[in-house]
Design a protein around this motif. Sequence first.
Motif, PDB file in Angstrom:
ATOM      1  N   ASN A 205       0.827  -1.197   0.000  1.00 43.86           N
ATOM      2  CA  ASN A 205       0.000   0.000   0.000  1.00 43.86           C
ATOM      3  C   ASN A 205       0.867   1.254   0.000  1.00 43.86           C
ATOM      4  OD1 ASN A 205      -1.404   2.198   2.026  1.00 43.86           O
ATOM      5  ND2 ASN A 205      -2.884   1.278   0.641  1.00 43.86           N
ATOM      6  N   LEU A 206       1.890   1.283   0.843  1.00 48.54           N
ATOM      7  CA  LEU A 206       2.799   2.436   0.891  1.00 48.54           C
ATOM      8  C   LEU A 206       3.523   2.611  -0.443  1.00 48.54           C
ATOM      9  CD1 LEU A 206       4.409   1.894   4.422  1.00 48.54           C
ATOM     10  CD2 LEU A 206       2.572   3.493   3.825  1.00 48.54           C
ATOM     11  N   LEU A 207       3.966   1.492  -1.015  1.00 48.00           N
ATOM     12  CA  LEU A 207       4.687   1.532  -2.290  1.00 48.00           C
ATOM     13  C   LEU A 207       3.802   2.108  -3.394  1.00 48.00           C
ATOM     14  CD1 LEU A 207       7.150   0.756  -4.072  1.00 48.00           C
ATOM     15  CD2 LEU A 207       6.092  -1.496  -4.347  1.00 48.00           C
ATOM     16  N   ASP A 208       2.583   1.610  -3.512  1.00 45.73           N
ATOM     17  CA  ASP A 208       1.694   2.064  -4.576  1.00 45.73           C
ATOM     18  C   ASP A 208       1.294   3.524  -4.387  1.00 45.73           C
ATOM     19  OD1 ASP A 208       1.671  -0.282  -6.045  1.00 45.73           O
ATOM     20  OD2 ASP A 208      -0.017  -1.131  -4.946  1.00 45.73           O
ATOM     21  N   ARG A 209       1.043   3.915  -3.153  1.00 42.67           N
ATOM     22  CA  ARG A 209       0.685   5.324  -2.895  1.00 42.67           C
ATOM     23  C   ARG A 209       1.839   6.248  -3.264  1.00 42.67           C
ATOM     24  NH1 ARG A 209      -0.859   4.770   3.163  1.00 42.67           N
ATOM     25  NH2 ARG A 209      -0.633   7.056   3.163  1.00 42.67           N
ATOM     26  N   PHE A 210       3.060   5.828  -2.996  1.00 39.31           N
ATOM     27  CA  PHE A 210       4.223   6.657  -3.318  1.00 39.31           C
ATOM     28  C   PHE A 210       4.461   6.699  -4.825  1.00 39.31           C
ATOM     29  CE2 PHE A 210       8.782   7.491  -3.806  1.00 39.31           C
ATOM     30  CZ  PHE A 210       8.933   8.617  -3.010  1.00 39.31           C
ATOM     31  N   LEU A 211       4.420   5.529  -5.479  1.00 40.10           N
ATOM     32  CA  LEU A 211       4.669   5.483  -6.927  1.00 40.10           C
ATOM     33  C   LEU A 211       3.599   6.240  -7.701  1.00 40.10           C
ATOM     34  CD1 LEU A 211       5.768   1.758  -7.491  1.00 40.10           C
ATOM     35  CD2 LEU A 211       7.219   3.789  -7.277  1.00 40.10           C
ATOM     36  N   ALA A 212       2.373   6.241  -7.196  1.00 40.05           N
ATOM     37  CA  ALA A 212       1.282   6.939  -7.877  1.00 40.05           C
ATOM     38  C   ALA A 212       1.332   8.440  -7.660  1.00 40.05           C
ATOM     39  CB  ALA A 212      -0.068   6.401  -7.394  1.00 40.05           C
ATOM     40  N   LEU A 213       2.171   8.872  -6.722  1.00 38.39           N
ATOM     41  CA  LEU A 213       2.261  10.286  -6.383  1.00 38.39           C
ATOM     42  C   LEU A 213       3.515  10.955  -6.930  1.00 38.39           C
ATOM     43  CD1 LEU A 213       0.941  12.558  -4.613  1.00 38.39           C
ATOM     44  CD2 LEU A 213       2.402  11.759  -2.741  1.00 38.39           C
ATOM     45  N   MET A 214       4.604  10.183  -7.036  1.00 33.88           N
ATOM     46  CA  MET A 214       5.910  10.752  -7.354  1.00 33.88           C
ATOM     47  C   MET A 214       6.441  10.255  -8.697  1.00 33.88           C
ATOM     48  SD  MET A 214       6.462  12.588  -4.681  1.00 33.88           S
ATOM     49  CE  MET A 214       8.178  13.000  -4.955  1.00 33.88           C
ATOM     50  N   LYS A 215       7.277  11.075  -9.304  1.00 34.80           N
ATOM     51  CA  LYS A 215       8.033  10.633 -10.472  1.00 34.80           C
ATOM     52  C   LYS A 215       9.261   9.892  -9.979  1.00 34.80           C
ATOM     53  CE  LYS A 215       6.772  13.638 -14.278  1.00 34.80           C
ATOM     54  NZ  LYS A 215       7.264  14.569 -15.309  1.00 34.80           N
ATOM     55  N   VAL A 216       9.410   8.651 -10.417  1.00 40.88           N
ATOM     56  CA  VAL A 216      10.460   7.780  -9.885  1.00 40.88           C
ATOM     57  C   VAL A 216      11.306   7.221 -11.014  1.00 40.88           C
ATOM     58  CG1 VAL A 216      10.878   5.612  -8.658  1.00 40.88           C
ATOM     59  CG2 VAL A 216       9.087   7.165  -7.879  1.00 40.88           C
ATOM     60  N   GLN A 217      12.600   7.273 -10.857  1.00 35.82           N
ATOM     61  CA  GLN A 217      13.491   6.620 -11.805  1.00 35.82           C
ATOM     62  C   GLN A 217      13.563   5.132 -11.468  1.00 35.82           C
ATOM     63  OE1 GLN A 217      17.275   8.533 -12.472  1.00 35.82           O
ATOM     64  NE2 GLN A 217      16.468  10.531 -11.856  1.00 35.82           N
TER      65      GLN A 217
END
Length: 334
Positions: free
Chosen positions: A71-83
């Motif tokens: 849940n934390l991973l998906d919320r972060f990836l859906a919010l931030m631009k990640v390399q």
Amino acid sequence: MEAFKLMKELKANFEQELKFLPKESGLSLIESTSEQGKGISAKCRDAKVEDLWSLTSFFGYSTQTFVLAVNLLDRFLALMKVQPKHLACISIGCLHIAAKVVEEECDVSSTHELIRIGQCKFTVSDLSRMEKIISEKLDFQFKAVTALTFLHLYHAIALSHTSHRSEILNLDKLEAQLKACLCRIVFSKAKPSVLALSLLTQEIEALQSADLLEIAQRIQRHLRISEPELQRWRGLVGQCLAQYSSPECAKPDHRKLVWIVSRRTAQNLHSSYYSVPELPTIPEASWDESESEDWSEDLSSGEESLSSSLGSDAEGPYFPAHFRKLAHKQQLLA
């Protein structure tokens, strides 16, 4: 009285669940990214979630820790631009945060051990910085309402009506099937209450229990979950579990991690750990689909996937024969 308290708790969690859903536009952007693209693809995300499953099993963490980490991973990836080269550090950071929230302090593995066992190419200071970024961007909201929250409540409500069902409705089995679904990004878009009810009704259908079906329907009416919505996610759950039961599907295997910590391998990992240079700091800009910012094209940072073969709770009775038959049927029709 117990049933009334459970239904009240169920309603309270239902009213909070949307606060902890990943941003749908961010998830859609991940799904639309090709494997050869410059961003995080769905396949890349799913592989990291399977690695988290492997690490969770290896360190003896609970299902709650795994589900919260996803849940934390998906919320972060859906919010931030990640390399892509930062994805491993982000996923391990989410797992470590989740473990600190859920597990007893004495049972939480050190960051050094997480890095070493996960064969990651970043340092302890990198991971500490990443955890700080994740915490700040998610506003320190860690105790999320997840599908596991509802699965436990549904199971408790069923048992509150009659005790002998404890041997029929297997919570461990339902948890294992939930973990399989969470390895597919599409289920990150599902409301936790609906995903959990989809798993429950799939299992009740397999058990052919009219009494349990009535309880599930009562829950559905209480939460006002529409029949089309439930049927849509039930269909996707059925497809996922059928595919997961297929012998062609690679599954998380924590036994591979057990081999990793043999004496010679541990020494090699220990010596190589200090020679790994620090990764550049992750950019902190939010999603902006109109931007065409250059991405790092390093999709494979040398980190081998941990999920390569059959795992402990990814096989056997937790994925029953009728799903394996469905998978075989789909292969014949393909």
